[in-house]
Design a protein around this motif. Structure first.
Motif, short mmCIF file in Angstrom:
data_model
loop_
_atom_site.label_atom_id
_atom_site.label_comp_id
_atom_site.label_asym_id
_atom_site.label_seq_id
_atom_site.Cartn_x
_atom_site.Cartn_y
_atom_site.Cartn_z
N ALA A 257 48.59 48.91 36.31
CA ALA A 257 49.41 48.99 35.09
C ALA A 257 50.57 49.97 35.21
O ALA A 257 51.63 49.75 34.63
CB ALA A 257 48.53 49.36 33.89
N PRO B 138 48.52 32.73 32.32
CA PRO B 138 49.68 33.63 32.23
C PRO B 138 49.32 35.10 32.49
O PRO B 138 50.18 35.88 32.91
CB PRO B 138 50.17 33.43 30.80
CG PRO B 138 49.67 32.07 30.41
CD PRO B 138 48.36 31.91 31.11
N TYR B 139 48.07 35.47 32.25
CA TYR B 139 47.63 36.86 32.45
C TYR B 139 48.03 37.40 33.82
O TYR B 139 48.45 38.55 33.95
CB TYR B 139 46.10 36.92 32.28
CG TYR B 139 45.46 38.12 32.93
CD1 TYR B 139 45.43 39.36 32.30
CD2 TYR B 139 44.86 38.02 34.19
CE1 TYR B 139 44.83 40.46 32.90
CE2 TYR B 139 44.26 39.11 34.80
CZ TYR B 139 44.25 40.32 34.16
OH TYR B 139 43.66 41.42 34.76
N TRP B 140 47.92 36.58 34.86
CA TRP B 140 48.10 37.07 36.23
C TRP B 140 49.53 37.50 36.51
O TRP B 140 49.77 38.34 37.38
CB TRP B 140 47.65 36.00 37.22
CG TRP B 140 46.19 35.71 37.08
CD1 TRP B 140 45.62 34.64 36.45
CD2 TRP B 140 45.11 36.53 37.54
NE1 TRP B 140 44.26 34.73 36.50
CE2 TRP B 140 43.91 35.88 37.15
CE3 TRP B 140 45.03 37.72 38.24
CZ2 TRP B 140 42.66 36.39 37.45
CZ3 TRP B 140 43.78 38.25 38.53
CH2 TRP B 140 42.61 37.59 38.14
N GLN B 141 50.48 36.94 35.78
CA GLN B 141 51.87 37.32 36.00
C GLN B 141 52.09 38.81 35.72
O GLN B 141 52.93 39.46 36.36
CB GLN B 141 52.79 36.47 35.11
CG GLN B 141 54.27 36.64 35.36
CD GLN B 141 54.71 36.04 36.69
OE1 GLN B 141 53.94 35.38 37.37
NE2 GLN B 141 55.98 36.26 37.04
N SER B 142 51.31 39.36 34.79
CA SER B 142 51.49 40.77 34.41
C SER B 142 51.04 41.73 35.50
O SER B 142 51.43 42.90 35.48
CB SER B 142 50.72 41.06 33.12
OG SER B 142 49.31 40.96 33.34
N ILE B 143 50.23 41.27 36.46
CA ILE B 143 49.79 42.16 37.54
C ILE B 143 50.23 41.63 38.90
O ILE B 143 49.64 41.99 39.93
CB ILE B 143 48.27 42.39 37.50
CG1 ILE B 143 47.50 41.07 37.64
CG2 ILE B 143 47.85 43.12 36.24
CD1 ILE B 143 46.00 41.28 37.85
N THR B 144 51.26 40.81 38.90
CA THR B 144 51.83 40.30 40.15
C THR B 144 53.16 41.00 40.42
O THR B 144 54.04 41.00 39.55
CB THR B 144 52.07 38.78 40.07
OG1 THR B 144 50.81 38.12 39.89
CG2 THR B 144 52.72 38.26 41.34
N HIS C 134 49.70 37.63 45.16
CA HIS C 134 49.51 37.05 43.83
C HIS C 134 48.02 37.19 43.49
O HIS C 134 47.21 36.39 43.97
CB HIS C 134 49.93 35.58 43.82
CG HIS C 134 51.42 35.38 43.91
ND1 HIS C 134 52.02 34.16 43.72
CD2 HIS C 134 52.42 36.25 44.17
CE1 HIS C 134 53.32 34.28 43.86
NE2 HIS C 134 53.59 35.55 44.14
N ASP D 195 38.44 40.98 32.70
CA ASP D 195 39.63 40.14 32.53
C ASP D 195 39.73 39.10 33.63
O ASP D 195 40.07 37.93 33.37
CB ASP D 195 40.90 41.00 32.53
CG ASP D 195 41.01 41.89 31.32
OD1 ASP D 195 40.57 41.46 30.23
OD2 ASP D 195 41.54 43.02 31.44
N GLN E 280 56.85 41.66 41.16
CA GLN E 280 58.03 40.81 40.99
C GLN E 280 59.08 41.23 42.02
O GLN E 280 59.79 42.21 41.83
CB GLN E 280 58.57 40.93 39.57
CG GLN E 280 57.53 40.64 38.48
CD GLN E 280 56.93 39.25 38.59
OE1 GLN E 280 57.66 38.26 38.66
NE2 GLN E 280 55.61 39.16 38.59
N HIS F 90 39.92 34.82 33.04
CA HIS F 90 41.21 34.14 33.17
C HIS F 90 41.24 33.32 34.46
O HIS F 90 41.17 33.89 35.56
CB HIS F 90 42.36 35.15 33.20
CG HIS F 90 42.58 35.84 31.89
ND1 HIS F 90 41.99 37.06 31.58
CD2 HIS F 90 43.31 35.48 30.81
CE1 HIS F 90 42.37 37.43 30.37
NE2 HIS F 90 43.17 36.49 29.87
#
Length: 539
Positions: free
Chosen positions: A73, A211-217, A130, A202, A219, A206
């Motif tokens: 995070a 969509p959850y995984w995008q937040s911990i991938t 990812h 979590d 960029q 999921h």
């Protein structure tokens, strides 16, 4: 140091015993900075002796660093702040490189996402780039043993930092005998009770396309840095290493180097599982990193940049091979399955046949059918590979002798066969439940009858019960030489437990309800069918 929100992060700093300005090597990790990933790397003092200031930092909420730990995070902002702080340390020349594997590899990617000015090169190793499809799940199936084990480890460290002795002891005991036989193995009682805020709750809820995984991938679309990528043939996160390398190599203006050894997650040595891959398999990564960072951080020539960028360890011949690119899939061999219908009952019945004629001309009008029954009371056990603990290559002859494992074996090879890159299995099959799993293992069969796994793949599939469908599973990438006189074998089962959670047979593919609700499943595969085959990349 203090972060932008005034949280103190603690680090050990190792310095060369010399005067002058030096570049900085940074590792950010959650396991207690004194360890410094010495499970796979040389001690930081060794790197310092080669002319680097080495910084090993506890991430937020770990070790003695302040703040609350939340998986990934804070790693973007904290990574940026730490790189800029490290670049201005006394004696620094202002250039920073990052190294580390696993979580320490991901902290590099998150720091790179923030594009700090001082960060000049990184060396991410064994990263689930990812996290959904590369780390937590494989082809829709949850990695149980690795995921629960890691969640318990991090939860135990949290309990230790809080001085909660009861929680720590319960979690420590669970780590030594993972609670994979709880009512819901993906949510064991010890995690519910002592780690209700664990990331794993979590992850299990999921599916990998949520969509959850995008937040911990990470960029990285706007990021371009020189990267030294490191992976292992028996590491569960190799999919992420290859994905990251291919993405960066396709667009980067900087060199992207890839080294993959015959290793599991740790250690990186010549002994992997029950096989000895020879002295060449001992890790060259420390010396490579010295060259790599000396070039990018202090402008020294690097011999490794004059070599092909992709270096893969070829198991069997036990040597490193250099490639100009990730092995193409253009030169592929297709092998077909054949049997009299007893591939689950007799090891000699199922045949693996190399196709020489055009693919569409070789299938008989009436394919044979192999049927087997998956019983969740006695699921096919895990043995090595990339997802089980311990990982690596083992003699799986006894498992292949089970009646819930189909085996298809080639004749002894007339000449050595070399495979490098992707391995794929397609099966035209059916199951009598809305969901079932397919576990695929490619092995070498030696003249003495031993069977050593080379690569594996796993997938979870849904469909209409008893309807024939074609399912494709990409196995872990690999590089091996199967010697003359040895044979190839594909083994097929519907479980690989506890590496993966047992499929209960329900319609929601990622769900894992109570063990007592798991259903017996009958599955069938059509052999000699154009959609049932093994595809090998030969290079």
């Amino acid at each position: 140091m203090l972060t932008r929100d005034c949280v103190r992060l603690d680090a050990d700093v190792y310095r060369p015993d010399a005067a002058g300005k030096f570049p900085v090597l940074l590792m950010r990790q959650p396991y207690g900075r004194a360890i410094a990933s010495t499970v796979v790397y040389a001690h930081p003092s060794w790197y310092a002796a080669h002319g680097f200031i080495v910084v090993i930092q506890d991430v937020r909420g770990r070790g003695t660093s302040e703040g609350e730990f939340q998986l990934f995070a804070h790693e973007v902002n904290d990574g940026f702040d730490t790189v800029e702080w490290a670049a201005h340390l006394p004696g620094s020349n202002g250039r920073v490189g990052m190294y580390g594997f696993s979580y320490q590899g991901m902290t590099q990617l998150f720091a790179a996402q923030a594009r700090p000015k001082g960060l000049k090169a990184i060396a991410p190793a064994m990263v689930g780039y990812h996290p959904g499809p590369d780390w937590a799940y494989e082809n829709g199936a949850l990695l149980l043993q690795a995921g629960v084990g890691w969640a318990i480890q991090l939860a135990a460290e949290t309990a230790r930092l809080k001085d909660d002795r009861v929680a720590f002891q319960a979690l420590y005991q669970a780590s030594r005998q993972l609670p994979v036989y709880d009512a819901d193995p993906t949510c064991p009682d010890v995690l519910q009770r002592y780690a209700p805020d664990s990331f794993f709750h979590d992850w299990r809820q999921h599916p990998p396309d949520a969509p959850y995984w995008q937040s911990i991938t990470p960029q990285l679309e706007d990021v371009d840095l020189p990267m030294l990528h490191v992976g292992g043939w028996f590491d569960p996160y190799l999919r992420g290493d290859v994905r990251l390398y291919q993405a960066m190599a396709a667009r980067s203006q900087f060199p992207q180097l890839l080294w993959i050894g015959p290793w599991g997650h740790l250690p990186w040595s010549q002994h992997v599982g029950a096989r000895d891959f020879g002295a060449a398999a001992n890790s060259p990564i420390d010396r490579l990193q010295i060259q790599w960072f000396a070039h990018w951080l202090r402008d020294e020539p690097a011999q490794l940049l004059n070599q092909p960028p992709v270096n893969l360890f070829e198991m069997g011949s036990n040597r490193w091979r250099a490639f100009d690119h990730w092995p193409h899939e253009s030169d592929r061999q297709r092998w077909q399955f054949s049997s009299s219908g007893l591939a689950a009952m007799h090891s000699g019945d199922g045949k693996l046949l190399k196709l020489e004629a055009p693919f569409e001309d070789v299938s008989p009008t009436v394919p044979s059918i192999d049927t087997w029954v998956h019983d969740p009371w006695r699921p096919v056990p895990s043995l090595g590979g990339h997802a089980a603990i311990p990982s690596g290559a083992f003699n799986r002859a006894a498992i292949d002798g089970r009646s819930d494992v189909l085996t298809y074996t080639s004749d002894p090879l007339p000449t050595a066969l070399v495979v490098a890159g992707q391995v794929e299995v397609s099966l035209h099959c059916q199951g009598d439940r809305p969901s079932f799993d397919l576990s695929l293992t490619l092995s070498e069969v030696r003249p003495d009858g031993t069977v050593y796994n080379l690569t594996q793949g796993y997938g979870r599939f849904t469909g209409i019960p008893n309807a024939w469908q074609t399912h494709v599973v990409k196995l872990q990438p690999t590089c091996f030489q199967c010697a003359q006189g040895q044979a190839l074998r594909i083994s097929i089962s519907a479980a690989n437990f506890p590496a993966y959670a047992v499929n209960p047979g329900v319609a929601i593919a990622h769900a894992s309800p109570r063990l007592m609700d798991a259903q017996i499943t009958t599955l069938s595969v059509k052999c000699s069918h154009p959609d049932s085959y093994l595809l090998l990349s030969t290079n």
